[in-house]
Design an enzyme around this catalytic site. Structure first.
Site, PDB file in Angstrom:
ATOM      1  N   GLY A   1      23.371  22.603  32.465  1.00 17.28           N
ATOM      2  CA  GLY A   1      22.250  22.123  33.271  1.00 17.28           C
ATOM      3  C   GLY A   1      20.939  22.250  32.520  1.00 17.28           C
ATOM      4  O   GLY A   1      20.886  22.164  31.297  1.00 17.28           O
ATOM      5  N   SER A   2      19.885  22.532  33.286  1.00 20.74           N
ATOM      6  CA  SER A   2      18.528  22.468  32.719  1.00 20.74           C
ATOM      7  C   SER A   2      18.277  23.466  31.595  1.00 20.74           C
ATOM      8  O   SER A   2      17.339  23.295  30.830  1.00 20.74           O
ATOM      9  CB  SER A   2      17.502  22.699  33.818  1.00 20.74           C
ATOM     10  OG  SER A   2      17.749  21.796  34.856  1.00 20.74           O
ATOM     11  N   THR A   3      19.089  24.552  31.511  1.00 15.21           N
ATOM     12  CA  THR A   3      18.862  25.500  30.421  1.00 15.21           C
ATOM     13  C   THR A   3      19.078  24.838  29.064  1.00 15.21           C
ATOM     14  O   THR A   3      18.672  25.371  28.044  1.00 15.21           O
ATOM     15  CB  THR A   3      19.799  26.725  30.539  1.00 15.21           C
ATOM     16  OG1 THR A   3      21.107  26.258  30.848  1.00 15.21           O
ATOM     17  CG2 THR A   3      19.337  27.673  31.607  1.00 15.21           C
ATOM     18  N   PHE A   4      19.707  23.652  29.075  1.00 16.41           N
ATOM     19  CA  PHE A   4      19.940  22.963  27.810  1.00 16.41           C
ATOM     20  C   PHE A   4      18.760  22.076  27.418  1.00 16.41           C
ATOM     21  O   PHE A   4      18.702  21.577  26.304  1.00 16.41           O
ATOM     22  CB  PHE A   4      21.235  22.137  27.911  1.00 16.41           C
ATOM     23  CG  PHE A   4      21.844  21.815  26.574  1.00 16.41           C
ATOM     24  CD1 PHE A   4      22.566  22.760  25.870  1.00 16.41           C
ATOM     25  CD2 PHE A   4      21.690  20.551  26.010  1.00 16.41           C
ATOM     26  CE1 PHE A   4      23.117  22.468  24.634  1.00 16.41           C
ATOM     27  CE2 PHE A   4      22.243  20.254  24.765  1.00 16.41           C
ATOM     28  CZ  PHE A   4      22.958  21.222  24.087  1.00 16.41           C
ATOM     29  N   LYS A   5      17.837  21.868  28.342  1.00  9.84           N
ATOM     30  CA  LYS A   5      16.725  20.936  28.070  1.00  9.84           C
ATOM     31  C   LYS A   5      15.903  21.347  26.844  1.00  9.84           C
ATOM     32  O   LYS A   5      15.559  20.486  26.025  1.00  9.84           O
ATOM     33  CB  LYS A   5      15.834  20.802  29.306  1.00  9.84           C
ATOM     34  CG  LYS A   5      16.443  19.881  30.360  1.00  9.84           C
ATOM     35  CD  LYS A   5      15.630  19.848  31.623  1.00  9.84           C
ATOM     36  CE  LYS A   5      16.344  19.021  32.687  1.00  9.84           C
ATOM     37  NZ  LYS A   5      15.818  19.276  34.016  1.00  9.84           N
TER      38      LYS A   5
END
Lengths: 633, 173
Positions: free
Chosen positions: A348-352
């Site tokens: 999820g967003s932790t990969f952004k």
């Protein structure tokens, strides 16, 4: 006439001349001569018999000793020669107990140690003290006082079942053994075993693992399993000559050490222990913080990883729920695998931030670029929205830092759309998502990416990957990537083994690890600054510690539902990754909480506070000063 | 056996003639020369000690036998002691010491296990809410900047400062 005759006979019987002279004087008549002759014959006969029997015995001795046949003797083992029996009695194969190496943490706290345990067997038919029979009731009462987990009634019931060979207890410590021995009751039998003991119980179970208590102990999980070669010392045994000696009223074996070479080998054991990079205090602090949040949100499971970004050493690795390795048999097998390493999830967003770094490195965006956030976007006929579209609508123009702060999916898609999809795919591959990671703990699962053709043909694949969905990796891989953001772009190898340390803490052996540059330092610096604003002004406020510079990113990902390819609407996995301290990054901290329940279950509410309290503990343990020391004075 | 010629008369023979044997001791010689001197002074023939008759060959042989058997006895005693030491005493000592070593190693491991268990118990107690123990955090910690660092406050690359008050307070672990 008589004289020569007598002489002749005497010469025959080998009598010496002196005695023959005496005889000659005494026996001068014929009668006397005859009597003398018969005497000599009798003498000869007796002598002959004695000599013959002596020769017979000598022959038998020769037969038994030299020819060495199988003896016919009741007690002798069948088919064994005397030589073999003597050899068996006079020598014994001694197995010298070489304890498994201790496992210690970063500070030298002993996480695993070998110790002797005892098994207690009872033979009620033998219950005696000084030849007086002891009633089983008395034995049961006295034993119950020593064994805490059994009542005398239970013991009595066990005694009544059989009259011998009842196993009363196992894994008794030395102290209990001494108390039982002091009772001086016959019929209580203690057998010695070696078992692995974990003084800190579940505190470091997911890293250390356990060794089972079978007849031949085998490591089953964790470092115990993966570092078997370092932990196990080779068993030493050799055939030793022995005799028996009465010592303090007991017949004891006395061994002949024999060659000095062997003795030297035996005494040359080292005191090295396997040192881990884990810090027990941090481990405990992380567990407490994780447990608190999991209880509040009734989560299914959770994990916290703290990694030193400079070399990839892991300072804490916590899974919840976990197990107590001293009583491993009471737990579900599922708990023995370390899910932070073995289970894939969509980050999820932790990969952004990783995607932003990829785009910056590819040169398609600049740190000063702005993007128009429309709140929702159509890709390949699918409508993708921001997570807060229903409440906040479109965000308008956003800088890169603001994109991360608000975790804007739409802007991320726009960033990645600037890249060639094939190039993006290759850059994802270069991160080593699909590669097998050589990790110290068993069971690492390589991540999963869609295949290249599907990825380059369908724009939806790249679009979902831009906000961390559509592919999967382990929490460990994610923190490795974030460490690269923190340490100037180096992909370090995560590890928990520090080396083999002696009792003074000096390392005698150290594993070597490779690192690979995946981002440029300029890129990571700007991404780190953007991530810092997430904690200062964005979704990561819950992890803030006043006086310190912390970078972070929240993540709330939907979980892929069991069978089909869709997403489960109710189950999500919340996470937060923090980097600390920003001015000189030392630690990356990842908290993942799986399936939290209740309202407001986001990375910002569930996982970020965990990272916040881990950072508090890190400050206390490492003594990290606030960024602006002067202002506090 | 004896190399001494039997003296025919009791005269004063010259030492070289009378004592050709190398076996005679020097002491004996001086004694004789003393008596010679005395004899010369008085210049009268007086009866002197008869020379020591040579030992019979058998006796000499026996003496030699005695000496050599004495030597042999010493050698035998020494070797039997050596054999005793190597076959009885050393194994006995070795077995005893090895058992001592094993006991000590076991006790050491037991001690380590107990010590660590105690530490764990203490930490568990400290975590209970009614323990009235305060966790160290950034608010109740005093950070002291080393003098050399405060003079050049640009150096923020070393955020880890030495603080003795922190290290002395155990957190339980």
């Amino acid at each position: 006439m008589a004289k020569p005759q007598l002489r002749k006979s005497l010469r025959k019987t080998k009598y010496n001349s002196a005695s023959s002279d005496r005889l000659k004087l005494k026996n001068s008549t014929n009668k006397g001569l005859l009597a003398k002759q018969s005497f000599v014959i009798r003498l000869l006969l007796v002598w002959g018999i004695l000599v013959m029997s002596a020769l017979g015995l000598a022959g038998r001795l020769y037969y038994l000793q030299i020819v060495n046949p199988t003896i016919v003797y009741k007690q002798a083992p069948k088919g064994k020669t005397l030589r073999q029996i003597a050899h068996d009695q006079q020598s014994r194969r001694l197995r010298f107990y070489m304890p498994r190496r201790q496992i210690i943490d970063r500070q030298g706290n002993v996480l695993a140690v070998d110790r002797i345990t005892y098994e207690l067997y009872a033979h009620p038919y033998l219950f005696k003290r000084n030849l007086d029979t002891v009633p089983p009731q008395e034995v049961a009462e006295q034993l119950a006082a020593i064994l805490e987990d059994k009542t005398s009634a239970e013991l009595l019931q066990q005694f009544s079942k059989r009259d011998r060979g009842i196993r009363i207890a196992k894994n008794l410590p030395e102290s209990a053994k001494e108390k039982i021995a002091k009772l001086r009751i016959d019929g209580l039998d203690l057998t010695q075993n070696y078992s692995r003991f974990y003084p800190y119980e579940e505190t470091s179970a997911e890293v250390v693992g356990y060794v089972n208590r079978d007849r031949k102990p085998r490591p089953q999980a964790g470092v115990e399993f993966s570092q078997q070669k370092l932990l196990e010392r080779p068993e030493l045994s050799w055939l030793m000559k022995r005799s028996f000696m009465l010592f303090q009223g007991k017949n004891r074996s006395v061994f002949y050490p024999g060659e000095l070479k062997n003795v030297k080998k035996m005494l040359k054991f080292d005191d090295l222990s396997l040192q881990l990079t884990i810090d027990l205090r941090l481990q405990q602090a992380a567990r407490t913080a994780l447990k608190e949040q999991m209880e509040q949100y009734k989560a299914k499971r959770g994990a916290v990883i703290v990694m030193d970004v400079r070399d990839g050493s892991i300072a804490a690795l916590v899974n919840e729920p976990t197990y107590n390795p001293n009583f491993y048999e009471q737990y579900n097998l599922e708990l023995f695998k370390n899910w932070a390493i073995t289970d894939l999830y969509e980050p999820g967003s932790t990969f952004k931030p990783i995607n932003v770094a990829i785009a910056l490195d590819a040169g398609v965006i600049k740190p000063t670029d702005v993007f128009e956030d429309t709140g929702k976007i159509k890709v390949d006929g699918w409508e993708i929205r921001n997570h807060d579209y229903t409440t906040k609508g479109a965000h308008g123009t956003l800088t890169l830092a603001e994109i991360l702060q608000r975790s804007s999916n739409v802007s991320m898609i726009k960033i990645i759309n600037r890249m060639d999809r094939r190039d993006y795919y290759r850059r994802l591959q270069q991160l080593g998502l699909q590669e097998k990671l050589e990790f110290d703990l068993p069971g690492y699962a390589p991540g999963h990416l869609k295949n290249e053709i599907e990825f380059s043909v369908k724009s939806i694949e790249a679009a979902t990957a831009s906000f961390g969905q559509g592919f999967s990796l382990t929490p460990l891989k994610l923190i490795q990537l974030h460490s690269a953001i923190a340490n100037g772009g180096k992909l370090v190898t995560p590890h928990v083994v520090k080396g083999l340390a002696d009792f003074e803490g000096y390392l005698h052996w150290q594993p070597s690890f490779e690192s690979k540059q995946i981002f440029s330092p300029q890129t990571t610096n700007s991404v780190l600054e953007m991530m810092e604003t997430v904690v200062e002004d964005g979704s990561g406020k819950a992890s803030k510690v006043s006086g310190y510079r912390i970078a972070g990113k929240t993540g709330t990902a939907q979980k892929v539902s069991g069978g089909s390819s869709g997403y489960d609407e109710t189950a999500k996995i919340t996470s937060f990754v923090g980097i600390f301290p920003v001015e000189s990054p030392r630690y990356a901290i990842l908290a993942v909480v799986d399936e939290p329940h209740g309202e407001h279950t986001y990375g910002s509410t569930v996982a970020a506070p965990i990272v916040g309290s881990v950072i508090e503990s890190l400050i206390a343990i490492e003594g990290i000063a606030p960024f602006n020391v002067e202002s506090r004075e | 056996m004896s190399a001494l010629p039997k003296p025919s008369t009791y005269t004063y023979p010259t030492p070289s003639k009378h004592y050709p044997s190398k076996q005679k001791s020097l002491r004996h010689k001086t004694k004789q020369s003393h008596s010679e001197k005395r004899a010369n002074e008085h210049s009268s023939p007086i009866s002197q000690f008869p020379p020591v008759p040579p030992l019979p060959a058998k006796l000499k042989a026996l003496l030699l036998l005695q000496k050599s058997s004495l030597g042999l006895a010493f050698v035998l005693i020494a070797s039997s002691i050596a054999v005793y030491i190597s076959t009885v005493r050393i194994p006995e000592l070795w077995s005893q010491k090895y058992q001592d070593l094993e006991t000590l190693q076991r006790q050491e491991r037991e001690l380590v296990a107990t010590n660590e268990s105690l530490k764990h118990k203490l930490a568990q107690q400290a975590q209970q809410e009614d323990s009235n123990l305060v966790l160290i955090n950034s608010n109740n910690t005093l950070f002291i900047t080393p003098a050399s660092l405060s003079s050049s406050n640009s150096n923020h690359s070393q955020p880890k400062l030495k603080q003795s008050n922190l290290n002395k307070i155990p957190m339980g672990y």
